[in-house]
Design a protein around this motif. Structure first.
Motif, PDB file in Angstrom:
ATOM      1  N   VAL A 117      64.205  92.328  22.124  1.00  0.00           N
ATOM      2  CA  VAL A 117      65.233  91.290  22.325  1.00  0.00           C
ATOM      3  C   VAL A 117      64.882  90.214  23.348  1.00  0.00           C
ATOM      4  O   VAL A 117      64.474  90.514  24.471  1.00  0.00           O
ATOM      5  N   GLY A 118      65.039  88.976  22.930  1.00  0.00           N
ATOM      6  CA  GLY A 118      64.928  87.803  23.802  1.00  0.00           C
ATOM      7  C   GLY A 118      65.886  86.798  23.202  1.00  0.00           C
ATOM      8  O   GLY A 118      67.075  87.098  23.034  1.00  0.00           O
ATOM      9  N   VAL A 119      65.366  85.629  22.808  1.00  0.00           N
ATOM     10  CA  VAL A 119      66.208  84.656  22.097  1.00  0.00           C
ATOM     11  C   VAL A 119      66.818  85.327  20.867  1.00  0.00           C
ATOM     12  O   VAL A 119      68.002  85.193  20.575  1.00  0.00           O
ATOM     13  N   TYR A 134      68.100  81.418  30.988  1.00  0.00           N
ATOM     14  CA  TYR A 134      68.859  82.666  30.804  1.00  0.00           C
ATOM     15  C   TYR A 134      70.213  82.394  30.136  1.00  0.00           C
ATOM     16  O   TYR A 134      70.619  81.260  29.993  1.00  0.00           O
ATOM     17  N   GLU A 135      70.842  83.461  29.695  1.00  0.00           N
ATOM     18  CA  GLU A 135      72.068  83.368  28.882  1.00  0.00           C
ATOM     19  C   GLU A 135      71.851  82.474  27.653  1.00  0.00           C
ATOM     20  O   GLU A 135      72.739  81.735  27.245  1.00  0.00           O
ATOM     21  N   GLY A 136      70.655  82.543  27.102  1.00  0.00           N
ATOM     22  CA  GLY A 136      70.368  81.787  25.879  1.00  0.00           C
ATOM     23  C   GLY A 136      69.670  80.485  26.179  1.00  0.00           C
ATOM     24  O   GLY A 136      70.310  79.526  26.620  1.00  0.00           O
ATOM     25  N   PRO A 137      68.348  80.421  25.959  1.00  0.00           N
ATOM     26  CA  PRO A 137      67.614  79.181  26.209  1.00  0.00           C
ATOM     27  C   PRO A 137      68.063  78.041  25.302  1.00  0.00           C
ATOM     28  O   PRO A 137      68.893  78.227  24.404  1.00  0.00           O
ATOM     29  N   GLU A 138      67.448  76.901  25.530  1.00  0.00           N
ATOM     30  CA  GLU A 138      67.876  75.695  24.809  1.00  0.00           C
ATOM     31  C   GLU A 138      67.866  75.877  23.291  1.00  0.00           C
ATOM     32  O   GLU A 138      68.759  75.389  22.593  1.00  0.00           O
ATOM     33  N   ARG A 161      64.629  94.085  30.477  1.00  0.00           N
ATOM     34  CA  ARG A 161      63.648  93.145  31.048  1.00  0.00           C
ATOM     35  C   ARG A 161      64.429  92.027  31.715  1.00  0.00           C
ATOM     36  O   ARG A 161      65.349  91.480  31.120  1.00  0.00           O
ATOM     37  N   PHE A 162      64.088  91.723  32.940  1.00  0.00           N
ATOM     38  CA  PHE A 162      64.754  90.639  33.689  1.00  0.00           C
ATOM     39  C   PHE A 162      66.256  90.913  33.839  1.00  0.00           C
ATOM     40  O   PHE A 162      67.074  90.051  33.506  1.00  0.00           O
ATOM     41  N   ILE A 163      66.636  92.071  34.304  1.00  0.00           N
ATOM     42  CA  ILE A 163      68.068  92.382  34.378  1.00  0.00           C
ATOM     43  C   ILE A 163      68.587  92.127  35.797  1.00  0.00           C
ATOM     44  O   ILE A 163      68.104  92.720  36.772  1.00  0.00           O
ATOM     45  N   THR A 164      69.569  91.245  35.882  1.00  0.00           N
ATOM     46  CA  THR A 164      70.108  90.830  37.183  1.00  0.00           C
ATOM     47  C   THR A 164      71.008  91.919  37.768  1.00  0.00           C
ATOM     48  O   THR A 164      71.714  92.608  37.026  1.00  0.00           O
ATOM     49  N   ASN A 165      70.971  92.042  39.096  1.00  0.00           N
ATOM     50  CA  ASN A 165      71.773  93.007  39.869  1.00  0.00           C
ATOM     51  C   ASN A 165      71.199  94.421  39.830  1.00  0.00           C
ATOM     52  O   ASN A 165      71.847  95.359  40.296  1.00  0.00           O
TER      53      ASN A 165
HETATM   54  C1  LIG Z   1      65.701  85.674  36.523  1.00  0.00           C
HETATM   55  C2  LIG Z   1      66.201  86.120  35.195  1.00  0.00           C
HETATM   56  C3  LIG Z   1      67.385  86.825  35.117  1.00  0.00           C
HETATM   57  C4  LIG Z   1      67.834  87.303  33.881  1.00  0.00           C
HETATM   58  N1  LIG Z   1      68.971  88.087  33.822  1.00  0.00           N
HETATM   59  C5  LIG Z   1      69.273  88.727  32.654  1.00  0.00           C
HETATM   60  C6  LIG Z   1      70.330  89.705  32.612  1.00  0.00           C
HETATM   61  O1  LIG Z   1      71.004  89.968  33.615  1.00  0.00           O
HETATM   62  N2  LIG Z   1      70.562  90.362  31.443  1.00  0.00           N
HETATM   63  C7  LIG Z   1      69.836  90.099  30.311  1.00  0.00           C
HETATM   64  O2  LIG Z   1      70.093  90.727  29.289  1.00  0.00           O
HETATM   65  N3  LIG Z   1      68.836  89.165  30.313  1.00  0.00           N
HETATM   66  C8  LIG Z   1      68.533  88.490  31.453  1.00  0.00           C
HETATM   67  N4  LIG Z   1      67.504  87.570  31.483  1.00  0.00           N
HETATM   68  C9  LIG Z   1      66.731  87.333  30.264  1.00  0.00           C
HETATM   69  C10 LIG Z   1      66.962  85.963  29.649  1.00  0.00           C
HETATM   70  O3  LIG Z   1      68.259  85.873  29.140  1.00  0.00           O
HETATM   71  C11 LIG Z   1      65.863  85.764  28.592  1.00  0.00           C
HETATM   72  O4  LIG Z   1      64.664  85.529  29.285  1.00  0.00           O
HETATM   73  C12 LIG Z   1      66.178  84.627  27.656  1.00  0.00           C
HETATM   74  O5  LIG Z   1      67.266  84.948  26.830  1.00  0.00           O
HETATM   75  C13 LIG Z   1      64.979  84.259  26.764  1.00  0.00           C
HETATM   76  O6  LIG Z   1      64.394  85.357  26.167  1.00  0.00           O
HETATM   77  P1  LIG Z   1      62.797  85.496  26.243  1.00  0.00           P
HETATM   78  O7  LIG Z   1      62.397  85.306  27.665  1.00  0.00           O
HETATM   79  O8  LIG Z   1      62.415  86.764  25.588  1.00  0.00           O
HETATM   80  O9  LIG Z   1      62.257  84.239  25.424  1.00  0.00           O
HETATM   81  P2  LIG Z   1      61.711  84.230  23.926  1.00  0.00           P
HETATM   82  O10 LIG Z   1      62.667  84.891  23.018  1.00  0.00           O
HETATM   83  O11 LIG Z   1      60.314  84.764  23.917  1.00  0.00           O
HETATM   84  O12 LIG Z   1      61.669  82.679  23.635  1.00  0.00           O
HETATM   85  C14 LIG Z   1      60.685  81.826  24.256  1.00  0.00           C
HETATM   86  C15 LIG Z   1      60.839  80.418  23.756  1.00  0.00           C
HETATM   87  O13 LIG Z   1      60.506  80.361  22.368  1.00  0.00           O
HETATM   88  C16 LIG Z   1      61.312  79.419  21.699  1.00  0.00           C
HETATM   89  N5  LIG Z   1      62.110  80.114  20.664  1.00  0.00           N
HETATM   90  C17 LIG Z   1      62.380  81.431  20.576  1.00  0.00           C
HETATM   91  N6  LIG Z   1      63.128  81.698  19.490  1.00  0.00           N
HETATM   92  C18 LIG Z   1      63.326  80.528  18.865  1.00  0.00           C
HETATM   93  C19 LIG Z   1      64.017  80.131  17.680  1.00  0.00           C
HETATM   94  N7  LIG Z   1      64.656  81.009  16.899  1.00  0.00           N
HETATM   95  N8  LIG Z   1      64.016  78.829  17.348  1.00  0.00           N
HETATM   96  C20 LIG Z   1      63.370  77.921  18.101  1.00  0.00           C
HETATM   97  N9  LIG Z   1      62.713  78.235  19.224  1.00  0.00           N
HETATM   98  C21 LIG Z   1      62.683  79.517  19.601  1.00  0.00           C
HETATM   99  C22 LIG Z   1      62.180  78.766  22.764  1.00  0.00           C
HETATM  100  O14 LIG Z   1      61.533  77.626  23.271  1.00  0.00           O
HETATM  101  C23 LIG Z   1      62.254  79.839  23.838  1.00  0.00           C
HETATM  102  O15 LIG Z   1      62.566  79.335  25.125  1.00  0.00           O
HETATM  103  C24 LIG Z   1      67.088  87.029  32.707  1.00  0.00           C
HETATM  104  C25 LIG Z   1      65.910  86.267  32.787  1.00  0.00           C
HETATM  105  C26 LIG Z   1      65.456  85.841  34.007  1.00  0.00           C
HETATM  106  C27 LIG Z   1      64.158  85.078  34.042  1.00  0.00           C
END
Ligand SMILES: Cc1cc2nc3c(=O)[nH]c(=O)nc-3n(C[C@H](O)[C@H](O)[C@H](O)COP(=O)(O)OP(=O)(O)OC[C@H]3O[C@@H](n4cnc5c(N)ncnc54)[C@H](O)[C@@H]3O)c2cc1C
Length: 687
Positions: A162-164, A487-491, A193-197
């Motif tokens: 899980v990420g985006v 965080y909370e959903g990239p652009e 991964r990257f879990i706050t608190n």
């Molecule tokens: C300091 C910090 C604190 C955080 N705290 C929390 C927390 O408390 N709880 C939690 O659950 N998570 C937390 N996160 C995680 C954060 O929400 C994720 O890093 C973020 O959602 C992006 O996921 P990823 O890093 O796996 O990026 P990826 O999923 O690898 O995406 C990388 C990039 O690829 C591109 N991309 C990916 N998918 C697509 C798509 N479908 N279409 C177009 N472009 C795409 C975008 O440019 C994106 O930015 C934290 C992260 C950080 C760095």
């Protein structure tokens, strides 16, 4: 047009009018509490170099105590749970995030993260879950001796999970014991991964998928640090940003009763069916929590104005040219460019704040409507597609309501207006359509473009802008903005949401009514440039219609979820329009209501004309962006254009260009204000 004589930087009186909380004493108190923590504990931690390590420490933990003692921890709770704000709290959270981020966004993240952990429970938990975890998380009351619980929200997983994309859950749940007639016992395995608190969390709300045919689908489950099994807080994240918050990569392998499934479950034919899958819980949470993140970046841009002005003005003090000389008194401000660029930073920050607070107010109105809609649908057994169809059927009534809302109050059918205003499904459909565009726009534009403009602010500080001791912590704020965009959903996530939200018939209808309103303001509020904004919005409307109804030369539809080259730039472009529109509405509100405020009575003309100029600057910039993006999208995907369509587009674009008359004069006037405005001798937080 007279010079915009801005007397001082805008204070609370101006902000309360613009962001519409003059009559909310509870919110004003929350602002004061957050400001105290920001400019006290948080600022001292930054000044003492605590941002130079990603490790959590006793020093950083002082922030948690400060949150508890100032009432910020209880902010998220309802009155009956020990909180002090009645009703929905997005506006409160946004104001607090804004105040904390004015100094340090990591502090804001720490404050919001516990709310994020509680949010799934508050939004979708059972009554019992809600009561239990809220009570545990409430700071000790007078006479009590206990340590409040802190929470973490664990969705993101180590690569490649899980990420985006939140659909590919590796975290698993299965049944290890199910006594006859008793509560099933679950085995939960989740890596985060990257879990706050995570340095101090007592409980975690974790997203997991079924690994057992006796559990249907995914869910969110609550884990406690004392549950049997492994609660490993994991390695600290080596982060370069938000160092005043705690982030780690935890590992959980624990046994918990099935009653920890958020929202509960039912058993059908021997299978546990969670009431909500993890996507439903996440959707209800992020819907709201993303807005305060947008306000974090807005605060930083606005916080940059004072330190940059001070730096510019004092740059040549102590040199050979004495007091009274332009070099001494104006310093770097002798150069036009530095004031013009600072106006761009300021206008961006204002627009970001305006759209963020507008979205926050809307979210608070939406909250009880959404709850009422849920009850109605539950009563009537409307779920999934049936609920979707029931809401769809309401569309004509929503359109009718909007026409009455924006129509002439004196002549509209008041009874019908009231009837539709009280129709929960009508109101839900309207608020939902707005939120589906406004909320992702705030997160996307405020943080993404905000990060770009923070770099601009940093560049105005010269070499200082690359050092730890830069006044206003500007380089740290620039870097931090990138996390807010992530965080909370990239652009990309926000652009995908906008791709779905922008074409909504309801949203598009309200958008057309906004254009009419702006055209109606063209004569009475000319200085705010409503005509330019209306022209840009018309061009945007034409463009989305074109993209939705045309294909490229190979016959592929232009507007399609998979076609991000079309939909993503269009998503970016609407953000410019929404943020500029919010700023315009706030500027007009200030001009209209400011005169009645005794504190502002003598200075309101200066503020009003300055804000009109700032608004003009931002609208002109937005119109330019929208024009460029729309032209690329309309012409760029064709081999050749139909002459009639090309002419239609060009006429609309030409109208935008012509409406820019005077916009650079407005910028020059606003920039001159920067050379005369009074600022305090020193920042009110340490450096
Ligand atoms: C300091 C910090 C604190 C955080 N705290 C929390 C927390 O408390 N709880 C939690 O659950 N998570 C937390 N996160 C995680 C954060 O929400 C994720 O890093 C973020 O959602 C992006 O996921 P990823 O890093 O796996 O990026 P990826 O999923 O690898 O995406 C990388 C990039 O690829 C591109 N991309 C990916 N998918 C697509 C798509 N479908 N279409 C177009 N472009 C795409 C975008 O440019 C994106 O930015 C934290 C992260 C950080 C760095």
């Amino acid at each position: 047009m007279s010079d915009s004589l801005l007397p001082t930087l805008p204070g609370d009186d101006v902000r309360q009018i613009m962001w519409r909380f003059s009559d909310r004493f509870d919110l004003q108190m929350a602002v004061q509490s957050a400001r105290g923590v920001a400019r006290g504990t948080a600022a001292r931690l930054v000044a003492d170099g605590m941002r130079n390590t990603h490790e959590w420490s006793d020093e950083k933990a002082k922030l948690l105590t400060a949150f508890d003692e100032s009432g910020l921890t209880a902010l998220y709770m309802d009155l009956d749970q020990g909180g002090f704000i009645d009703g929905p709290k997005v506006m409160a959270m946004s104001l607090v995030a804004f105040e904390l981020s004015w100094v340090d966004a990591g502090a804001a993240t720490g404050s919001l993260a516990s709310n994020l952990a509680l949010a799934p429970i508050q939004a979708k938990g059972t009554d019992k879950q809600r009561a239990f975890y809220m009570e545990k998380s409430l700071p000790p009351q007078p006479g009590e001796d206990r340590i409040p619980w802190r929470g973490a929200f664990a969705l993101t997983e180590p690569l490649p999970f899980v990420g985006v994309d939140t659909g590919i859950l590796n975290g698993k749940v299965r049944i290890i014991d199910w006594p006859e007639g008793g509560e099933p016992l679950l085995q939960v395995d989740k890596r985060g991964r990257f879990i706050t608190n995570m340095d101090f969390a007592n409980f975690v709300t974790a997203a997991v998928d079924s690994d057992d045919p006796r559990i249907k689908g995914s869910c969110m489950v609550i884990l406690e640090n004392t549950d049997p099994g492994t609660f490993d807080r994991g390695a600290p994240t080596l982060k370069l940003v938000h160092q005043l918050s705690s982030t780690r990569d935890p590992v959980f392998s624990q046994q918990v009763p099935a009653s920890r499934i958020i929202g509960g479950y039912e058993v059908v034919d021997g299978v546990i069916i969670p009431k909500y899958n993890h996507s439903e819980v996440i959707a209800s949470v992020f819907h709201r929590t993303r807005i305060p993140v947008g306000l974090m970046t807005a605060a930083k841009l606005l916080s940059a104005i004072e330190p940059v002005i001070r730096y510019q003005r004092s740059r040549f003090h102590g040199g050979e040219s004495g007091e009274g000389s332009p070099r001494h008194d104006l310093g770097l401000q002798m150069n036009e460019d530095v004031t013009h660029r600072l106006i761009d930073v300021w206008a961006t920050g204002e627009a970001a704040a305006s759209v963020g607070f507008e979205a926050s107010r809307q979210a608070d109105i939406f909250d009880p409507i959404e709850a009422a809609k849920d009850s109605i649908c539950e009563e009537q057994g409307l779920t999934g597609r049936r609920q979707f169809m029931a809401l769809r059927k309401k569309e004509p009534e929503v359109i009718e309501y909007l026409n009455l809302l924006y129509g002439d109050e004196a002549t509209r059918d008041a009874a019908r207006f009231e009837e539709l205003g009280n129709d929960t499904l009508v109101q839900f459909a309207l608020m939902d359509a707005r939120a589906n565009v406004m909320n992702p726009a705030v997160k996307l534009w405020n943080t993404g473009y905000g990060a770009t403009m923070m770099r601009e602010a940093v560049s105005l500080m010269g070499g200082y802008g690359t050092t730890e001791d830069c006044p206003g912590f500007l380089p740290q704020k620039w870097m931090d903005a990138q996390l807010e965009a992530t965080y909370e959903g990239p652009e990309a996530v926000q652009r995908r949401h906008l791709t779905l939200g922008m074409p909504s018939k309801i949203f598009r209808h309200e958008f057309s009514l906004w254009i009419q309103r702006l055209e109606g303001l063209a004569d009475s509020q000319t200085a705010f440039a409503p005509a330019t904004l209306a022209a840009a919005m018309k061009l945007w409307s034409w463009t989305i219609d074109y993209l939705q109804s045309h294909s490229d030369p190979s016959g592929k539809k232009l507007y399609h979820g998979k076609r991000q080259g079309v939909t993503f730039p269009l998503a970016d472009s609407i953000c410019w329009l929404l943020s500029a529109r919010s700023l315009l509405e706030d500027g007009i509100e200030l001009k209209t209501k400011g005169a009645d405020n005794p504190v502002l009575a003598n200075s309101i003309d200066g503020y009003a004309s300055f804000y009109a100029d700032l608004c003009h600057v931002q609208i002109a910039r937005s119109a330019g962006e929208v024009s460029r993006i729309c032209a690329n999208l309309v012409f760029g995907f064709q081999d050749s254009m139909d002459d009639g369509e090309a002419a239609e587009f060009s006429a609309l674009r030409d109208a935008v260009d012509r409406s820019l008359v005077g916009s650079e004069l407005a910028k020059a006037r606003a920039a001159r204000s920067l050379t005369t405005i009074m600022i305090p001798e020193a920042l009110d937080y340490p450096v």
